[in-house]
Scaffold this active site. Structure first.
Site, PDB file in Angstrom:
ATOM      1  N   PHE A   1      22.438   8.503  11.163  1.00 18.92           N
ATOM      2  CA  PHE A   1      21.555   7.402  10.800  1.00 18.92           C
ATOM      3  C   PHE A   1      20.341   7.430  11.719  1.00 18.92           C
ATOM      4  O   PHE A   1      20.460   7.261  12.928  1.00 18.92           O
ATOM      5  CB  PHE A   1      22.287   6.057  10.902  1.00 18.92           C
ATOM      6  CG  PHE A   1      21.401   4.886  10.606  1.00 18.92           C
ATOM      7  CD1 PHE A   1      20.944   4.647   9.320  1.00 18.92           C
ATOM      8  CD2 PHE A   1      20.999   4.012  11.619  1.00 18.92           C
ATOM      9  CE1 PHE A   1      20.106   3.582   9.037  1.00 18.92           C
ATOM     10  CE2 PHE A   1      20.160   2.937  11.344  1.00 18.92           C
ATOM     11  CZ  PHE A   1      19.719   2.729  10.057  1.00 18.92           C
TER      12      PHE A   1
ATOM     13  N   HIS B   1       9.648   6.820   5.513  1.00 18.22           N
ATOM     14  CA  HIS B   1       9.999   7.545   4.291  1.00 18.22           C
ATOM     15  C   HIS B   1       8.714   8.158   3.737  1.00 18.22           C
ATOM     16  O   HIS B   1       7.802   7.433   3.337  1.00 18.22           O
ATOM     17  CB  HIS B   1      10.619   6.584   3.270  1.00 18.22           C
ATOM     18  CG  HIS B   1      10.884   7.207   1.936  1.00 18.22           C
ATOM     19  ND1 HIS B   1      12.161   7.380   1.420  1.00 18.22           N
ATOM     20  CD2 HIS B   1      10.038   7.723   1.014  1.00 18.22           C
ATOM     21  CE1 HIS B   1      12.072   7.978   0.242  1.00 18.22           C
ATOM     22  NE2 HIS B   1      10.800   8.179  -0.035  1.00 18.22           N
TER      23      HIS B   1
ATOM     24  N   ARG C   1      12.781  13.514 -11.675  1.00 18.86           N
ATOM     25  CA  ARG C   1      12.243  12.662 -12.747  1.00 18.86           C
ATOM     26  C   ARG C   1      10.921  12.071 -12.297  1.00 18.86           C
ATOM     27  O   ARG C   1      10.513  12.245 -11.156  1.00 18.86           O
ATOM     28  CB  ARG C   1      13.246  11.521 -13.000  1.00 18.86           C
ATOM     29  CG  ARG C   1      13.553  10.783 -11.690  1.00 18.86           C
ATOM     30  CD  ARG C   1      14.262   9.485 -11.908  1.00 18.86           C
ATOM     31  NE  ARG C   1      14.874   8.962 -10.699  1.00 18.86           N
ATOM     32  CZ  ARG C   1      14.276   8.206  -9.797  1.00 18.86           C
ATOM     33  NH1 ARG C   1      12.997   7.869  -9.946  1.00 18.86           N
ATOM     34  NH2 ARG C   1      14.914   7.766  -8.730  1.00 18.86           N
TER      35      ARG C   1
ATOM     36  N   VAL D   1       9.052   5.595  -9.900  1.00 17.61           N
ATOM     37  CA  VAL D   1       8.428   4.277 -10.033  1.00 17.61           C
ATOM     38  C   VAL D   1       7.015   4.304  -9.439  1.00 17.61           C
ATOM     39  O   VAL D   1       6.064   3.797 -10.037  1.00 17.61           O
ATOM     40  CB  VAL D   1       9.286   3.212  -9.310  1.00 17.61           C
ATOM     41  CG1 VAL D   1       8.577   1.868  -9.277  1.00 17.61           C
ATOM     42  CG2 VAL D   1      10.662   3.090  -9.951  1.00 17.61           C
TER      43      VAL D   1
HETATM   44  P1  ADP Z   1      12.135   5.572  -7.037  1.00 19.16           P
HETATM   45  O1  ADP Z   1      12.232   6.544  -5.924  1.00 19.16           O
HETATM   46  O2  ADP Z   1      11.496   6.064  -8.264  1.00 19.16           O
HETATM   47  O3  ADP Z   1      11.661   4.264  -6.560  1.00 19.16           O
HETATM   48  P2  ADP Z   1      14.618   4.258  -7.238  1.00 19.16           P
HETATM   49  O4  ADP Z   1      15.774   4.905  -6.570  1.00 19.16           O
HETATM   50  O5  ADP Z   1      14.038   3.029  -6.680  1.00 19.16           O
HETATM   51  O6  ADP Z   1      13.592   5.414  -7.442  1.00 19.16           O
HETATM   52  O7  ADP Z   1      15.036   4.014  -8.739  1.00 19.16           O
HETATM   53  C1  ADP Z   1      14.167   3.824  -9.821  1.00 19.16           C
HETATM   54  C2  ADP Z   1      14.761   2.889 -10.814  1.00 19.16           C
HETATM   55  O8  ADP Z   1      15.925   3.425 -11.376  1.00 19.16           O
HETATM   56  C3  ADP Z   1      15.139   1.573 -10.197  1.00 19.16           C
HETATM   57  O9  ADP Z   1      14.902   0.578 -11.158  1.00 19.16           O
HETATM   58  C4  ADP Z   1      16.613   1.733  -9.898  1.00 19.16           C
HETATM   59  O10 ADP Z   1      17.296   0.507  -9.927  1.00 19.16           O
HETATM   60  C5  ADP Z   1      17.044   2.659 -11.002  1.00 19.16           C
HETATM   61  N1  ADP Z   1      18.040   3.649 -10.574  1.00 19.16           N
HETATM   62  C6  ADP Z   1      17.881   4.617  -9.686  1.00 19.16           C
HETATM   63  N2  ADP Z   1      18.958   5.382  -9.570  1.00 19.16           N
HETATM   64  C7  ADP Z   1      19.851   4.878 -10.426  1.00 19.16           C
HETATM   65  C8  ADP Z   1      21.173   5.239 -10.804  1.00 19.16           C
HETATM   66  N3  ADP Z   1      21.797   6.274 -10.270  1.00 19.16           N
HETATM   67  N4  ADP Z   1      21.782   4.483 -11.723  1.00 19.16           N
HETATM   68  C9  ADP Z   1      21.146   3.441 -12.294  1.00 19.16           C
HETATM   69  N5  ADP Z   1      19.897   3.070 -11.996  1.00 19.16           N
HETATM   70  C10 ADP Z   1      19.260   3.770 -11.082  1.00 19.16           C
HETATM   71  P1  ADP Z   2      18.583   6.703  -2.921  1.00 20.57           P
HETATM   72  O1  ADP Z   2      19.186   7.816  -3.712  1.00 20.57           O
HETATM   73  O2  ADP Z   2      19.314   5.433  -3.045  1.00 20.57           O
HETATM   74  O3  ADP Z   2      17.114   6.618  -3.105  1.00 20.57           O
HETATM   75  P2  ADP Z   2      18.044   7.995  -0.343  1.00 20.57           P
HETATM   76  O4  ADP Z   2      18.961   9.011   0.216  1.00 20.57           O
HETATM   77  O5  ADP Z   2      16.781   8.460  -0.944  1.00 20.57           O
HETATM   78  O6  ADP Z   2      18.874   7.133  -1.395  1.00 20.57           O
HETATM   79  O7  ADP Z   2      17.746   6.920   0.773  1.00 20.57           O
HETATM   80  C1  ADP Z   2      17.108   5.688   0.469  1.00 20.57           C
HETATM   81  C2  ADP Z   2      16.589   5.068   1.745  1.00 20.57           C
HETATM   82  O8  ADP Z   2      17.674   4.825   2.661  1.00 20.57           O
HETATM   83  C3  ADP Z   2      15.643   5.948   2.545  1.00 20.57           C
HETATM   84  O9  ADP Z   2      14.311   5.855   2.064  1.00 20.57           O
HETATM   85  C4  ADP Z   2      15.799   5.367   3.948  1.00 20.57           C
HETATM   86  O10 ADP Z   2      15.083   4.187   4.129  1.00 20.57           O
HETATM   87  C5  ADP Z   2      17.283   5.062   3.995  1.00 20.57           C
HETATM   88  N1  ADP Z   2      18.010   6.243   4.530  1.00 20.57           N
HETATM   89  C6  ADP Z   2      18.580   7.228   3.824  1.00 20.57           C
HETATM   90  N2  ADP Z   2      19.149   8.145   4.635  1.00 20.57           N
HETATM   91  C7  ADP Z   2      18.929   7.723   5.899  1.00 20.57           C
HETATM   92  C8  ADP Z   2      19.276   8.216   7.202  1.00 20.57           C
HETATM   93  N3  ADP Z   2      19.974   9.325   7.362  1.00 20.57           N
HETATM   94  N4  ADP Z   2      18.866   7.506   8.285  1.00 20.57           N
HETATM   95  C9  ADP Z   2      18.177   6.352   8.142  1.00 20.57           C
HETATM   96  N5  ADP Z   2      17.830   5.835   6.961  1.00 20.57           N
HETATM   97  C10 ADP Z   2      18.200   6.499   5.843  1.00 20.57           C
HETATM   98 MG    MG Z   3      15.670   8.089  -2.646  1.00 17.93          MG
END
Ligand code: ADP
Ligand code: ADP
Ligand code: MG
Length: 453
Positions: free
Chosen positions: A202, A208, A290, A293
C-alpha cells in the site's frame, strides 16, 4: 466504415457515443431497459430496442438479448461504453463469433488485461514497473500471509476482477490481515462473481497518473498524454485533469512504459494504462481496456475525438496520427457529477429533474443525459454527468470550472455539485498540492458549504 452501430450502454456515455456517430454519419441503435424508455440516449438514437427489465442483469448485462437485438437490427458493430459489458471478455468473444465488430480490443486481450493479477504478471515479464506485491494471484489465506510478510506492511489486498474502487482492503499489520482478506474476498465475490485476490504494497501518498493510449490493428501505438486522477473518494475518481503536474522527464519515461505495455499484448483500440506515482517512482496498477469516464479532458487538450478513433480502429482503419502529430494545448479539468448527498454519507439520491440550466461558453462542455423532466433511476450508477472545462492555463481552467459549477442549476434531486465546488476552490487543490488522500484528509472542510444557494 460501419453504417450502423448498436450502443450497449445507457446514460451519459451512450449519449456521448451516439453524438460522435451522428457526426460520422453512422446510424445508431440504442438499447434500453423498461424504466429507461424516455431516457435521452433512446431519444437521440435512430432506433431503439427494449432489452429487458430495470435490473442490469436482466437488461444492460443481458448478453443474449443484446446480441439478438444487434443481429435483428442489422448492426455491424457494438460499442460497449464503460462499465456493464465493456470489459467482459465473454461478450467480446460472442461478438466475434457472430461476426459483429466489438469496438474495443480482442476478447483475448480483455481476458489478459481485465484480470488485474494476470496483467501484473504480464507487465513484470514485459519489464514494466509494477507496485511491489504478489507475482500473480494468491492461492489462499495461508499463501497470502507468507507473501504479505515478505512484502511488508501496509498491504493492499485487491480483487483480480475488481473495478470502480471495489474489492480492496488495507491491512496495516498481520493482526488485521485475515479479516481484511476475508472482507475483500467476500466483496469481490458479491460484486464481480470472482474472489481471486492479489497483494500490493500500500503506497501511502501516491498520485494516480494514467496514459490514454491508441493502438490500431497494424501494430501502431501512440499515447495522447496523461491525466491526473488523484482526487478520489474511496478509490474512485471524482475530479480529473490533463496534463498532470509531473515533470517532462518522468512523463517521457511513463509514456515509454505505457507504450511498451500496449505493445507487449498487441493491444488494439483505445485503452488506459494506470500508474501510481510516489517519490518520483512510477508503478503500473492496471489497464482499462475501454473508453474511460475521464476521456474528455484528453480530447480537450489534443482536439482528438477518442470515440471516433475507437470506431475507425474497429473498422480496420490505420491510425492517421504519428506520435509527433499529437500536440497538447492548454489545460482541462473534469468534475464527475453524481446524484448523491455528500452530507448524508454520499447517499445516492434518485428522482426527477424538475429544473435544469446548463452553463456554456468557450471551453465549457457538459456531458450528461439530463433534461428537465428526466428521471434518475435508482437501479444504476449515480453518475449523472461530467462538467469539463478547457483553459489556456491550469488557473484559467480552475476559474472556468468555478464559474461553470456556480452557473449550473439542477433541481429535484441532491447532487455533489457544492462538494465539487469546495474542492475546486480549495487552496491546496488550486496549488496542485494533492495526492489520492486529498478528499479523505480534507473531508470536513469540503463539507462546509451551505445547502441553499
Ligand atoms: P474510470 O477509470 O473510467 O473512471 P471506473 O473504474 O471509475 O473507471 O469505472 C467507470 C464506470 O464503470 C463507473 O461508473 C463504475 O461504477 C463502473 N464500473 C467499473 N468497473 C466495473 C465493474 N467491474 N463492474 C461494474 N461496474 C463497473
Ligand atoms: P480499480 O480497478 O477499482 O480502478 P485500481 O487498481 O485502478 O482499481 O485502483 C484504484 C485506486 O485505488 C487507485 O487510483 C489508488 O488511489 C488506489 N490504489 C490502488 N492500488 C494502490 C496501492 N498499491 N497503494 C495505494 N493506493 C492504491
Ligand atoms: Mg483503476
Amino acid at each position: 466504415m460501419f453504417q450502423k452501430i448498436l450502443i450497449a450502454n445507457r446514460g451519459e456515455i451512450a449519449v456521448r457515443i451516439i453524438r460522435t456517430c451522428m457526426y460520422m454519419g453512422i446510424e445508431t441503435i440504442a438499447i434500453y431497459s423498461e424504466v429507461d424508455k424516455d431516457s435521452l440516449h433512446v431519444q437521440l438514437a435512430d432506433e431503439a430496442i427494449c432489452i429487458g427489465k430495470a435490473k442490469s442483469s436482466e437488461s444492460y448485462l443481458n448478453m443474449e438479448n443484446i446480441i439478438t437485438a444487434a443481429i435483428n437490427k442489422g448492426a455491424e458493430a457494438i460499442h460497449p461504453g464503460f462499465g456493464f459489458l465493456s470489459e467482459n471478455a465473454a461478450f467480446a468473444e460472442l461478438c466475434e463469433t457472430v461476426g459483429i465488430a466489438f469496438i474495443g480490443p480482442k476478447s483475448k486481450t480483455i481476458r489478459q488485461m481485465g484480470d488485474k493479477s494476470k496483467a501484473r504478471e504480464l507487465m513484470i515479464k514485459a519489464d514494466v514497473p509494477v507496485v511491489p506485491g504478489s507475482e500473480g494471484c494468491v492461492k489462499d489465506l495461508e499463501n497470502a500471509k507468507i507473501i504479505a510478510q515478505d512484502i511488508g506492511f501496509p498491504i493492499l489486498i485487491k480483487a483480480s476482477a475488481g473495478g470502480g474502487g471495489r474489492g480492496m482492503r488495507i491491512a496495516y499489520s498481520m493482526d488485521e490481515f485475515a479479516t481484511a482478506f476475508a472482507t475483500a474476498k467476500t466483496e469481490a465475490k458479491n460484486a464481480f462473481g470472482d474472489g481471486t485476490m492479489y497483494l500490493e504494497k500500500f503506497l501511502e501518498n501516491p498520485k494516480h497518473i494514467e496514459f490514454q493510449m491508441l493502438s490500431d490493428k497494424y501494430g501502431n501505438t501512440i499515447h495522447l498524454g496523461e491525466r491526473d486522477c488523484s482526487i478520489q473518494r474511496r478509490n474512485q475518481k471524482v475530479i480529473e485533469e490533463a496534463p498532470s503536474l509531473i515533470n517532462q522527464s518522468i512523463r517521457e519515461k511513463m509514456a515509454q512504459a505505457a507504450i511498451k505495455a500496449c505493445e507487449s499484448v498487441n493491444y488494439e483500440n483505445a485503452g488506459t494504462i494506470e500508474f501510481l506515482l510516489a517519490d518520483d517512482n512510477f508503478y503500473f496498477i492496471e489497464m482499462n481496456t475501454r473508453i474511460q469516464v475521464e476521456h474528455p479532458v484528453t480530447e480537450m487538450i489534443t482536439g482528438i475525438d477518442i470515440v471516433k478513433e475507437q470506431i475507425k480502429i474497429a473498422a480496420g482503419e490505420k491510425l492517421k496520427y504519428k506520435q509527433k502529430d499529437i500536440i497538447f494545448r492548454g489545460h482541462s479539468i473534469e468534475c464527475r457529477l453524481n446524484a448523491e448527498n455528500p452530507k448524508h454519507g454520499f447517499r445516492p439520491n434518485p428522482g426527477e429533474i424538475s429544473l435544469l440550466h446548463m452553463p456554456s461558453g468557450p471551453g465549457i462542455r457538459f456531458d450528461s443525459f439530463l433534461y428537465t423532466g428526466s428521471i434518475i433511476q435508482p437501479h444504476y450508477d449515480s453518475m449523472i454527468g461530467k462538467m469539463i472545462v478547457h483553459g489556456e492555463t491550469r488557473n484559467e481552467a480552475i476559474k472556468k470550472m468555478q464559474a461553470a459549477l456556480e452557473e449550473l442549476v439542477i433541481r429535484g434531486i441532491d447532487t455533489n455539485q457544492s462538494f465539487l465546488y469546495m474542492i475546486i476552490n480549495n487552496p491546496k487543490y488550486i496549488k496542485g498540492n494533492f495526492n489520492t488522500t486529498f478528499i479523505e484528509l480534507n473531508i470536513e472542510a469540503l463539507l462546509e458549504y451551505d445547502d441553499y444557494e
